[in-house]
Design a protein around this motif. Structure first.
Motif, PDB file in Angstrom:
ATOM      1  N   TYR A 116       0.874  -1.162   0.000  1.00 55.52           N
ATOM      2  CA  TYR A 116       0.000   0.000   0.000  1.00 55.52           C
ATOM      3  C   TYR A 116       0.920   1.222   0.000  1.00 55.52           C
ATOM      4  O   TYR A 116       1.461   1.601   1.044  1.00 55.52           O
TER       5      TYR A 116
ATOM      6  N   VAL B 261      -4.900   0.408   5.468  1.00 55.85           N
ATOM      7  CA  VAL B 261      -3.974  -0.721   5.613  1.00 55.85           C
ATOM      8  C   VAL B 261      -4.550  -1.742   6.590  1.00 55.85           C
ATOM      9  O   VAL B 261      -4.516  -2.947   6.341  1.00 55.85           O
TER      10      VAL B 261
ATOM     11  N   LYS C 297      -5.361   1.137  -5.104  1.00 55.09           N
ATOM     12  CA  LYS C 297      -4.403   1.583  -4.088  1.00 55.09           C
ATOM     13  C   LYS C 297      -3.470   0.468  -3.638  1.00 55.09           C
ATOM     14  O   LYS C 297      -2.555   0.692  -2.851  1.00 55.09           O
ATOM     15  N   ILE C 298      -3.708  -0.760  -4.115  1.00 52.43           N
ATOM     16  CA  ILE C 298      -2.971  -1.927  -3.650  1.00 52.43           C
ATOM     17  C   ILE C 298      -2.111  -2.487  -4.784  1.00 52.43           C
ATOM     18  O   ILE C 298      -2.546  -2.534  -5.921  1.00 52.43           O
TER      19      ILE C 298
END
Length: 163
Positions: free
Chosen positions: A80, A95, A157-158
């Motif tokens: 992340y 997270v 986002k990952i």
């Protein structure tokens, strides 16, 4: 927790057991790697649980189950990327949410271990990194993608990488 595996002709099979002190239950979880496993539990005392764990381990070894060899394991990294050197409150929440979702998905399918997030350098910045140890890269990748889709953190986002 004790987790042991056996390679059958077509798939990895897992068995795991642990004593849940909070509920006073001895729990056994087993199945084919990548599919939701079956769970059984019974109320026992802590000394009884120790004996059951020993018996469980002995029976598994007799049935051909063992710890996976290091060469059989694959490491995936779930990243992340952070905007700064330290995560903001929203990044920490994201997270944490990703960690919980992925941990539960991997655990229910016997797909391996997920480390706690740690901050590491990444592409000139920093990222919160969780490491996955698995016996099946493809199934673990699919499980991670499903877990992220099920959560509220955008998949964009990952990042998921091998090694």
């Amino acid at each position: 927790m004790i987790t042991l595996y056996r390679r059958d002709e077509q798939a990895w099979i897992y068995r795991e057991a642990w004593y849940d002190e909070a509920t006073g239950e001895f729990v056994i979880h087993h199945g084919a790697l990548g599919a939701n496993g079956k769970l059984t539990s019974e109320k026992v005392s802590a000394p009884e649980a120790e004996q059951l764990l020993e018996s469980f381990t002995a029976q598994c070894r007799e049935d051909g189950f063992a710890e996976p060899a290091p060469d059989d394991q694959i490491e995936l990294r779930l990243l992340y990327p952070l905007k700064g050197e330290h995560p903001s409150a929203s990044e920490q929440r994201n997270v944490g949410a990703v960690h919980r979702e992925v941990l539960a998905t991997l655990a229910w399918r016997g797909l391996g271990l997920l480390s706690d997030p740690v901050i590491e350098p990444h592409r000139g910045g920093h990222a919160s990194v969780m490491r996955i140890q698995t016996l099946h890269q493809g199934k673990a990748r699919e499980a991670v993608k499903a877990a992220v889709r099920a959560g509220d953190v955008p998949a964009s986002k990952i990042e998921l990488r091998v090694g």
